[in-house]
Scaffold this motif. Sequence first.
Motif, short mmCIF file in Angstrom:
data_model
loop_
_atom_site.label_atom_id
_atom_site.label_comp_id
_atom_site.label_asym_id
_atom_site.label_seq_id
_atom_site.Cartn_x
_atom_site.Cartn_y
_atom_site.Cartn_z
N GLY A 195 -7.85 85.31 55.98
CA GLY A 195 -8.99 84.86 55.22
C GLY A 195 -9.00 85.38 53.80
O GLY A 195 -9.87 85.05 53.00
N ALA A 196 -8.04 86.26 53.42
CA ALA A 196 -8.02 86.75 52.05
C ALA A 196 -7.67 85.62 51.10
O ALA A 196 -6.90 84.73 51.41
CB ALA A 196 -6.99 87.87 51.93
N THR A 197 -8.24 85.64 49.92
CA THR A 197 -7.96 84.62 48.93
C THR A 197 -7.60 85.28 47.62
O THR A 197 -7.84 86.46 47.40
CB THR A 197 -9.21 83.73 48.70
OG1 THR A 197 -10.29 84.57 48.29
CG2 THR A 197 -9.59 83.00 49.97
N ALA A 198 -7.00 84.53 46.79
CA ALA A 198 -6.63 85.03 45.47
C ALA A 198 -7.00 83.99 44.44
O ALA A 198 -7.04 82.81 44.71
CB ALA A 198 -5.14 85.34 45.41
N SER A 199 -7.26 84.44 43.23
CA SER A 199 -7.65 83.51 42.18
C SER A 199 -6.46 82.66 41.79
O SER A 199 -5.31 83.04 41.91
CB SER A 199 -8.15 84.30 40.96
OG SER A 199 -7.13 85.17 40.49
N GLY A 200 -6.78 81.47 41.31
CA GLY A 200 -5.72 80.59 40.84
C GLY A 200 -4.89 79.98 41.94
O GLY A 200 -3.83 79.44 41.71
N GLY A 201 -5.34 80.06 43.19
CA GLY A 201 -4.61 79.45 44.29
C GLY A 201 -3.28 80.12 44.56
O GLY A 201 -2.36 79.49 45.05
N GLU A 202 -3.14 81.42 44.27
CA GLU A 202 -1.87 82.11 44.44
C GLU A 202 -1.70 82.77 45.79
O GLU A 202 -0.72 83.47 46.01
CB GLU A 202 -1.71 83.18 43.34
CG GLU A 202 -1.56 82.58 41.93
CD GLU A 202 -0.34 81.67 41.81
OE1 GLU A 202 0.70 82.00 42.41
OE2 GLU A 202 -0.44 80.64 41.14
N ALA A 203 -2.63 82.61 46.70
CA ALA A 203 -2.47 83.19 48.03
C ALA A 203 -1.31 82.53 48.75
O ALA A 203 -0.99 81.36 48.55
CB ALA A 203 -3.75 83.03 48.83
N VAL A 204 -0.66 83.31 49.61
CA VAL A 204 0.46 82.80 50.40
C VAL A 204 -0.10 82.28 51.72
O VAL A 204 -0.86 82.96 52.40
CB VAL A 204 1.50 83.90 50.66
CG1 VAL A 204 2.62 83.39 51.56
CG2 VAL A 204 2.06 84.42 49.34
N LEU A 205 0.29 81.07 52.08
CA LEU A 205 -0.09 80.51 53.37
C LEU A 205 0.90 81.00 54.43
O LEU A 205 2.11 80.89 54.26
CB LEU A 205 -0.06 78.98 53.31
CG LEU A 205 -0.22 78.25 54.66
CD1 LEU A 205 -1.61 78.51 55.25
CD2 LEU A 205 0.04 76.76 54.51
N ILE A 206 0.38 81.53 55.52
CA ILE A 206 1.20 81.91 56.66
C ILE A 206 0.76 81.05 57.82
O ILE A 206 -0.36 81.19 58.34
CB ILE A 206 1.06 83.41 57.00
CG1 ILE A 206 1.45 84.26 55.79
CG2 ILE A 206 1.92 83.76 58.21
CD1 ILE A 206 1.29 85.74 56.01
N ALA A 207 1.61 80.11 58.21
CA ALA A 207 1.30 79.17 59.28
C ALA A 207 2.09 79.54 60.53
O ALA A 207 3.28 79.86 60.43
CB ALA A 207 1.64 77.75 58.84
N PHE A 208 1.44 79.52 61.67
CA PHE A 208 2.14 79.88 62.90
C PHE A 208 1.91 78.83 63.98
O PHE A 208 0.88 78.15 64.01
CB PHE A 208 1.69 81.26 63.41
CG PHE A 208 0.26 81.31 63.90
CD1 PHE A 208 -0.05 81.03 65.21
CD2 PHE A 208 -0.77 81.63 63.03
CE1 PHE A 208 -1.35 81.07 65.67
CE2 PHE A 208 -2.09 81.68 63.48
CZ PHE A 208 -2.38 81.40 64.79
N ALA A 209 2.89 78.71 64.85
CA ALA A 209 2.79 77.87 66.04
C ALA A 209 3.31 78.69 67.21
O ALA A 209 4.47 79.13 67.19
CB ALA A 209 3.63 76.60 65.87
N THR A 210 2.46 78.93 68.18
CA THR A 210 2.81 79.86 69.25
C THR A 210 2.52 79.29 70.61
O THR A 210 1.56 78.52 70.77
CB THR A 210 2.05 81.19 69.06
OG1 THR A 210 2.50 82.14 70.01
CG2 THR A 210 0.54 80.99 69.21
N GLN A 211 3.33 79.65 71.57
CA GLN A 211 3.08 79.30 72.97
C GLN A 211 2.61 80.51 73.76
O GLN A 211 1.76 80.40 74.63
CB GLN A 211 4.35 78.73 73.61
CG GLN A 211 4.15 78.15 75.00
CD GLN A 211 3.42 76.81 74.99
OE1 GLN A 211 3.39 76.12 73.98
NE2 GLN A 211 2.83 76.45 76.11
N THR A 212 3.15 81.66 73.45
CA THR A 212 2.83 82.88 74.19
C THR A 212 2.04 83.89 73.37
O THR A 212 1.60 84.90 73.91
CB THR A 212 4.11 83.57 74.68
OG1 THR A 212 4.86 84.01 73.54
CG2 THR A 212 4.96 82.63 75.52
#
Length: 808
Positions: A385-402
């Motif tokens: 949920g952390a954000t950074a100004s200017g849209g510079e936050a890194v997206l970490i996307a995950f797909a998990t089964q376990t």
Amino acid sequence: MGMLRRAWFQIHWFIGITAGTVLVVIGLSGATLSFREEIVDALNPGLSHPGAAPGAVALQPPALLAALEAQLDGRRVNALTVFADTGRAARANLAPLPGQARGETRGVDPYTGALLSEPRGDAFFEFVERLHRWLLLPRDDGKAVTGTLAAGLLVLALSGLYLRWPRRPLAWRAWLRLDFGLTGRAFLWNLHAVVGTVALVAYLVSSATGIYWGFDAVRTLVDNAAGEGRAVRAQRMQGGGDAGAAPAPVKLDLARVWQGFGAATHGDWSQVTLRLPARGASSVEATYLRAQPEHERARNRLYLQAATGEVTRHERYADKPLAGRLVNSIYPLHMGTYWGLPGRIFMMLSSLAMALFAITGWMLYLGRRRTKKAVRAERARFGQGATASGGEAVLIAFATQTGQAERLALQTAGALKSAGIAAVIKPVSELTADVLAHFKKALWIVSTFGEGDPPDTARAFARGFARPGPDLLHLQYGVLALGDRRYATFCGFGRKLDHDLRSRSAQALFPMVEVDVNDGAALGTWRAALGRVFGLSADAASSWPAADAKADVPAFESWRLVRRQLLNPGSEGDPLYEIELSGPASASWAPGALAELVPPAPPAAGDAVMAPRSYSVASLPSDGGLQLLVRQTRHANGLGVASGWLTVGAAIGAEVPLRLIANPSFTLVDDDPPCIFIGNGSGFAGLRAHLRERVRRGHGRNWLVYGERTSRHDAFFVDELATWRAAGLLARADIAYSRDQPERVYVQDKLRAAADELPVWVNEGAVIYVCGSLAGMAPGVDAALADVLGADAFDELIALGRYRRDVY
């Protein structure tokens, strides 16, 4: 749960935690008042039946009233209550003194007319009554508050009934089974629901009558509709004249009135209240109970001319229309005396149970809050949920089964955060083109399930992302693909995702990193790549957990094989065995768990370690042992290593290295939505554990769709199903015996045959569990559900976590 159930659930808990505490006060005070008269009589022996001087005779009402008024210094008596039991103290309601809203009611010696002393304890009960009726507030304000709380109790009762409604409402066990074998949240829910079911009628009656008394407009509307309104009664007191007309002088002759009352009732009375005329009213209202009344408020009303005793109107309770009888029964309904002593006790216990509901409701609520808080805290610690100004936050996307991909995503976010880099973590099921447009860098941590498939929750995203879409020229990305080299399509979903990202012109930050079952060296490569790209310092690198991501996996422990039983003798299929093992006393697991064990290496393998094998656990800890359903696997060179050892090779008493593994994608829901269990063959193991736990909790909205070969040799499960069905805890069972008829019938065919009912269950919030073969059954079930529900609805079911699989 469906949208409607979710809305009612939110309403139920919101009213419970806001109004619930005050309802406890009303409930406990109401229980205290249940036996007020008996308690006061016990505290004041002889006061209700004053002793008489030798030869004394109880006074008739005319003489009693005269004796009473002689000592009141002109203070008026509004009403006089006398009893057929002539030795019982009479009661007088006196006109209020200046500044009083209501006049006091005092006991009167039936032999002398003298006012009796205030009974001990009565002041306490007066306080409790004000607390119960008005919460010690001014009368008008208090009535509005308690009326509103009564309405809240009504909504609580009805919403609780809706949320608990079982598939088979006539099966009493589904409603009333209190399971003391449950613990923790499951026991609290069971206790809350079962006691609530028992007390439901009491709360419906209490709330409806409370609303009647709490709101004058409601009471006036009901009374007038029943012909019992105050204006009607006032008109009758005036002899039927115009209530607004100027009063005419009248002289009360109570002797004639009493004579007229006796003649009209023929002595069939036990208690009568004479409401004396005031402000020029020309009639006396005699409200009486018969010698054998229907209940304590089954009032009959007799109107007599004050001067002559002539009867002008006689309203018998038994002759009233239903509405009139109900209005006159509101108080005994509220107190429970309408049903005699048993009803009185039941209403008292239901009132006391308000405290139980408040306690269990708050515990359940706080338990949910603690769980959510812990999750938020863990995610916040890693920067979710952390954000950074200017849209510079890194997206970490995950797909998990376990759950492993999510844990690595949190660890990655934590490392970035320690370096001052903001990160936002999202499951890929929440990603859209608009979301991706807001990020310049994205890190993808994705698992592969089975033969190259995405995890269940990512399937809709993968299908949509594979189609042509907007270019992602702005996006730089990295992929960490998790897989298992024992499968031919190692890291298949990660590779497909990398391909699709490149096809949309996204730019790779570094080559995709592939991890074989949490290989520490490969994870080190991922961390090193992130260090180069994001300039992570040594301090940031040290924030990573130990390189072995298996650190949170339990160690193998020694278990012993104590029993095995062939379940399908004579079957056309391979033998299926029930295996039971005993382990450490501290061993515990939840439905859906996996047992991972290490069989001994075959002689041809020399000193090589064989890979662990996983089996769905088919039992609960309370069953006394760990049970597995193991199908013998046959190869050209003999039986499979693990299945052959468990079903034939190992001696009873043999040691088995085993550990219990949580299976987050196949966990049982905490609350009580409908559940559909689908499986075949040895897949009954995972379904059986879930069903046994649901049965323990008394949750009856269960539907089993299961496939085996023949009913003659493979129906090892039917006795347990019959027990559940007889108890009302298995609403429906569709069994597909594929070879009992010339054409093959499988579980997917049973699903299509249930196309009318299946969407109903899903719309009511059903969670679907699938356990069994990945190669044959699982794709067929997917296709059938997509056909019956629609592809979009099926995708939504997966994304919401309401489609849970344990397939192999």
